[in-house]
Design an enzyme around this catalytic site. Structure first.
Site, PDB file in Angstrom:
ATOM      1  N   SER A 189       0.815  -1.217   0.000  1.00 46.15           N
ATOM      2  CA  SER A 189       0.000   0.000   0.000  1.00 46.15           C
ATOM      3  C   SER A 189       0.849   1.268   0.000  1.00 46.15           C
ATOM      4  CB  SER A 189      -0.896   0.047   1.248  1.00 46.15           C
ATOM      5  OG  SER A 189      -1.925  -0.890   1.153  1.00 46.15           O
ATOM      6  N   HIS A 249      -3.291   0.396  -4.713  1.00 49.14           N
ATOM      7  CA  HIS A 249      -2.663  -0.791  -5.302  1.00 49.14           C
ATOM      8  C   HIS A 249      -2.955  -0.791  -6.798  1.00 49.14           C
ATOM      9  CE1 HIS A 249      -1.480  -3.427  -1.832  1.00 49.14           C
ATOM     10  NE2 HIS A 249      -2.207  -2.529  -1.205  1.00 49.14           N
ATOM     11  N   HIS A 268      -5.573  -9.197  -1.135  1.00 50.14           N
ATOM     12  CA  HIS A 268      -5.551  -9.542   0.292  1.00 50.14           C
ATOM     13  C   HIS A 268      -6.681 -10.508   0.630  1.00 50.14           C
ATOM     14  CE1 HIS A 268      -3.936  -5.471  -0.250  1.00 50.14           C
ATOM     15  NE2 HIS A 268      -3.142  -5.702   0.779  1.00 50.14           N
ATOM     16  N   TYR A 325      -8.746 -10.187   3.037  1.00 47.41           N
ATOM     17  CA  TYR A 325      -9.971  -9.463   3.412  1.00 47.41           C
ATOM     18  C   TYR A 325     -10.799  -9.021   2.208  1.00 47.41           C
ATOM     19  CZ  TYR A 325      -7.193  -5.189   2.588  1.00 47.41           C
ATOM     20  OH  TYR A 325      -6.396  -4.223   2.030  1.00 47.41           O
ATOM     21  N   GLU A 326     -10.198  -9.058   1.020  1.00 49.89           N
ATOM     22  CA  GLU A 326     -10.965  -8.695  -0.180  1.00 49.89           C
ATOM     23  C   GLU A 326     -11.884  -9.843  -0.609  1.00 49.89           C
ATOM     24  OE1 GLU A 326      -8.602  -6.353  -3.214  1.00 49.89           O
ATOM     25  OE2 GLU A 326      -6.978  -7.013  -1.900  1.00 49.89           O
ATOM     26  N   ALA A 380       2.705  -1.953   4.088  1.00 55.09           N
ATOM     27  CA  ALA A 380       2.441  -0.884   5.040  1.00 55.09           C
ATOM     28  C   ALA A 380       2.040  -1.556   6.338  1.00 55.09           C
ATOM     29  CB  ALA A 380       1.313  -0.006   4.536  1.00 55.09           C
ATOM     30  N   MET A 385      -1.788  -6.492   7.212  1.00 52.18           N
ATOM     31  CA  MET A 385      -2.819  -7.390   6.660  1.00 52.18           C
ATOM     32  C   MET A 385      -2.358  -8.105   5.388  1.00 52.18           C
ATOM     33  SD  MET A 385      -5.898  -4.641   7.023  1.00 52.18           S
ATOM     34  CE  MET A 385      -6.085  -3.619   8.498  1.00 52.18           C
ATOM     35  N   SER A 386      -1.049  -8.326   5.266  1.00 55.53           N
ATOM     36  CA  SER A 386      -0.579  -8.927   3.997  1.00 55.53           C
ATOM     37  C   SER A 386       0.722  -9.697   4.209  1.00 55.53           C
ATOM     38  CB  SER A 386      -0.335  -7.814   2.970  1.00 55.53           C
ATOM     39  OG  SER A 386       0.778  -7.030   3.372  1.00 55.53           O
ATOM     40  N   ASN A 430       1.863   4.293  10.547  1.00 43.95           N
ATOM     41  CA  ASN A 430       1.112   4.873  11.675  1.00 43.95           C
ATOM     42  C   ASN A 430       1.531   4.172  12.959  1.00 43.95           C
ATOM     43  OD1 ASN A 430      -0.600   2.685  10.124  1.00 43.95           O
ATOM     44  ND2 ASN A 430      -1.174   2.533  12.276  1.00 43.95           N
ATOM     45  N   HIS A 456      -7.175   4.815   6.004  1.00 39.84           N
ATOM     46  CA  HIS A 456      -6.348   4.313   4.908  1.00 39.84           C
ATOM     47  C   HIS A 456      -5.587   5.452   4.207  1.00 39.84           C
ATOM     48  CE1 HIS A 456      -4.978   1.432   1.977  1.00 39.84           C
ATOM     49  NE2 HIS A 456      -5.586   2.030   0.976  1.00 39.84           N
TER      50      HIS A 456
END
Ligand code: HPA
Length: 280
Positions: A33, A64, A86, A88-89, A116, A217-218, A241, A255
Site C-alpha cells: 500500500s 494498489h 488480500h 480481506y478482499e 504498510a 494485513m498482507s 502509523n 487508509h
C-alpha cells in the site's frame, strides 16, 4: 485444488507472462500500500496488466495498481508486482499466493516483499522502515495456512522449517545500505492479521504482549509459500502509523494516512532496495 490443477494454473499464468516479455527476471519485488510509485524506478519496463494473466487476483484496494512491471534496476532483472490481493478482499489463500508461485515457476529465487504496517513497538514512528526479522502468522496458526491441502513435493516438503525464513545475508545487506545512506532501519517481528478493520486497543495490547513490533494485513501468506519453494526472502515494512492502545486523544487512523505516509517513505525504500540489489 489438486496439486495438478494448481500446477496447471501456474503454468497458464507463466505462459501469459512469457508472451508479453522477453526478460528473465531473477528478483521478485512485491509493492504494498502506497509504495506503487517505486516501480517508476524500473528501467525499460515491460508492463503486464493483471487482467491479461488468467487466474491472477486483482486488488480492489485504493493505492494498489494492478500491473507487473518487468525490467532492470541496478543491473538486475526485476519483476515488480505493483499491487497485491488480500484475504480481506474475499480471495482465498490459494488465490493470494498465485503470484509468488508464478514467480517461483519463472525461476525467480530472490523475493523482496514490502508492506504498510502499524508500529506496535513504542519506539517506532510513522515514516520508519522496519526490516522484518520474523513473523507471527495468526491466520496460519488458526488454520488459514496457504500450504493447507495436498502438498506438491516437487516444490517443497509437507512439514517445513520456518527458522531462518528472513534471509540473514539479505538482512545484512539491508542494514549496511541503511548505514551507508544515513537512515535508521528498525528491525522486528511482523504480526499478520486478516483486517480489514484496524485493531482495537485490547488487540494491540495483546499483540504487544506476544512480541509483535508491527502489524499488517498482507505479506505472510506470500512469504510462507516462497519459503516452501526455498526462495531467499527479504521483508520490509513501512511504518505508516502508530498502532498503540493509548493514542493521543483525537487521532483517527484511516487508509488515507497509510497511503500518505507510504509515499513519504518511497525515497528511503528506493535507496534501500537499490543498495541491496547492487550487492546481490
Ligand atoms: N494495522 C493493520 N494494518 C495496517 C496498519 C495497522 O495499524 N497500518 C497499515 N496497515
Amino acid at each position: 485444488m489438486t496439486t495438478t490443477e494448481t500446477a496447471n494454473q501456474v503454468k497458464t499464468a507463466v505462459q501469459a507472462i512469457r508472451q508479453q516479455t522477453q526478460y528473465q527476471p531473477t528478483v521478485g519485488l512485491v509493492l504494498g500500500s502506497g509504495l506503487s510509485e517505486l516501480a517508476n524506478s524500473i528501467q525499460n519496463p515491460d508492463i503486464i496488466h493483471y487482467e491479461s494473466i488468467p487466474g491472477w487476483p486483482q486488488s480492489t484496494v485504493v493505492g494498489h495498481s494492478g500491473r507487473l512491471v518487468i525490467g532492470t534496476l541496478e543491473g538486475k532483472t526485476v519483476l515488480v508486482q505493483q499491487g497485491r490481493a488480500h484475504y480481506y478482499e474475499g480471495y482465498n489463500m490459494e488465490q493470494i499466493t498465485l503470484p509468488v508461485r508464478v514467480m517461483n515457476a519463472m525461476g525467480i529465487k530472490t523475493l523482496v516483499v514490502t508492506n504498510a504496517a502499524g508500529g506496535i513497538n513504542a519506539s517506532f514512528n510513522p515514516g520508519d522502515l522496519m526490516l522484518i526479522t520474523d513473523h507471527i502468522n495468526f491466520l496460519g496458526m488458526a488454520g488459514l495456512n496457504p500450504l493447507r491441502g495436498p502438498n506438491d513435493d516437487s516444490i517443497g516438503p509437507r512439514f517445513m522449517d520456518m527458522i531462518g525464513t528472513y534471509d540473514l545475508g539479505l538482512r545484512k545487506l539491508a542494514k549496511e545500505t541503511a548505514v551507508a545512506n544515513n537512515f535508521t532501519l528498525q528491525e522486528g517481528t511482523y504480526a499478520y492479521v486478516a483486517g480489514p478493520s484496524f485493531e482495537t486497543p485490547a488487540e494491540l495490547r495483546f499483540l504487544r504482549a506476544v512480541g509483535a513490533d508491527a502489524v499488517g494485513m498482507s505479506t505472510v501468506p506470500t512469504v510462507v509459500t516462497a519459503r516452501h519453494a526455498d526462495m531467499q526472502i527479504m521483508g520490509i515494512s513501512s511504518i505508516t502509523n502508530k498502532a498503540v492502545p493509548d493514542p493521543e486523544p483525537g487521532t483517527v487512523l484511516d487508509h488515507e494516512e497509510v497511503l500518505e505516509t507510504g509515499k513519504l517513505i518511497i525515497p528511503k525504500l528506493t535507496a534501500l532496495l537499490r543498495g541491496v540489489l547492487q550487492q546481490l
